[in-house]
Design a protein around this motif. Structure first.
Motif, short mmCIF file in Angstrom:
data_model
loop_
_atom_site.label_atom_id
_atom_site.label_comp_id
_atom_site.label_asym_id
_atom_site.label_seq_id
_atom_site.Cartn_x
_atom_site.Cartn_y
_atom_site.Cartn_z
N UNK A 116 76.04 50.65 97.27
CA UNK A 116 74.60 50.81 97.08
C UNK A 116 74.26 50.69 95.61
N UNK A 117 75.01 51.43 94.79
CA UNK A 117 74.78 51.38 93.35
C UNK A 117 75.00 49.98 92.81
N UNK A 118 76.04 49.31 93.34
CA UNK A 118 76.33 47.95 92.90
C UNK A 118 75.13 47.05 93.16
N UNK A 119 74.55 47.20 94.35
CA UNK A 119 73.38 46.38 94.68
C UNK A 119 72.19 46.72 93.80
N UNK A 120 72.02 48.01 93.55
CA UNK A 120 70.91 48.43 92.69
C UNK A 120 71.02 47.77 91.32
N UNK A 121 72.20 47.88 90.74
CA UNK A 121 72.39 47.29 89.41
C UNK A 121 72.25 45.77 89.46
N UNK A 122 72.75 45.19 90.54
CA UNK A 122 72.71 43.75 90.68
C UNK A 122 71.26 43.24 90.73
N UNK A 123 70.39 44.07 91.27
CA UNK A 123 69.00 43.64 91.46
C UNK A 123 68.05 44.06 90.35
N UNK A 124 68.59 44.71 89.34
CA UNK A 124 67.74 45.09 88.22
C UNK A 124 67.31 43.83 87.47
N UNK A 125 66.01 43.73 87.26
CA UNK A 125 65.49 42.58 86.52
C UNK A 125 64.56 43.06 85.40
N UNK A 126 64.66 42.44 84.26
CA UNK A 126 63.84 42.83 83.12
C UNK A 126 63.07 41.63 82.61
N UNK A 174 68.55 39.26 84.84
CA UNK A 174 69.34 40.29 85.51
C UNK A 174 70.25 40.99 84.50
N UNK A 175 70.99 41.99 85.00
CA UNK A 175 71.81 42.82 84.10
C UNK A 175 72.89 42.03 83.37
N UNK A 176 73.58 41.15 84.09
CA UNK A 176 74.66 40.41 83.44
C UNK A 176 74.12 39.51 82.33
N UNK A 177 72.95 38.92 82.59
CA UNK A 177 72.32 38.11 81.56
C UNK A 177 71.91 38.98 80.38
N UNK A 178 71.45 40.19 80.70
CA UNK A 178 71.05 41.13 79.65
C UNK A 178 72.25 41.48 78.76
#
Length: 145
Positions: free
Chosen positions: A6-16, A55-59
């Motif tokens: 669940x947490x993995x998905x949450x982080x995966x879907x964070x967009x800024x 997304x987070x990885x791009x961030x």
DNA sequence: GTTCTAACA
DNA sequence: TGTTAGAA
């Protein structure tokens, strides 16, 4: 669902948005658009509006490039270094695969413990079980007999 | 008010 | 890269 996933998905879907990224990371919006034009970064694909979201990885990548620029590297060099980091991380993950399943705490207050590194094959073909130890003597590897 | 593109200092 | 203009 498993909380970890669940947490993995949450982080995966964070967009800024570009505004917040620019403000927080200290990179201008102009730079972010330019880096994209150069093919170094890519906003989230599924956005027809034309408004950029990252997304987070791009961030993480943006932060890394910024750090390299601050150290004096050119943009091209900074991106090349980020590539190296990704490859190195991949190699490290592969090497330590399943290695952190068991971490034994030997001293909670001082953060001492033993990490079960798993079985490793030496160059001559022999198998050994290794443990990574952190204690008053520092950090070292121990062969588990 | 924010973000976009394009153009120019 | 910064900045600005005009539109969305």
């Amino acid at each position: 669902m498993e909380s970890k996933k669940i947490l993995h998905n949450v982080f995966q879907n964070v967009e800024v948005g570009i505004g917040e990224v620019s403000k927080v990371v200290g990179v201008s919006q102009r730079q972010l658009r330019y880096w994209e034009e150069k093919g170094y970064i890519k906003p989230v694909a599924d956005d027809k509006s034309g408004v950029r979201r990252y997304n987070l990885s791009t961030l993480y990548l943006i932060v890394f490039i910024k750090e390299q620029l601050d150290k004096g590297f050119t943009l091209a060099a900074a991106f090349e270094r980020s590539r190296d980091v990704r490859v190195k991380s991949k190699i490290a993950r592969k090497f330590f695969e399943h290695s952190f399943n068991d971490v034994k705490i030997t001293n909670s207050d001082k953060a001492y413990g033993e990490i079960d590194l798993g079985d490793f094959q030496t160059q001559d073909g022999k198998m050994y079980h290794f443990k990574g130890v952190v204690d008053e003597r520092g950090r070292y590897v121990k062969i588990d007999e």
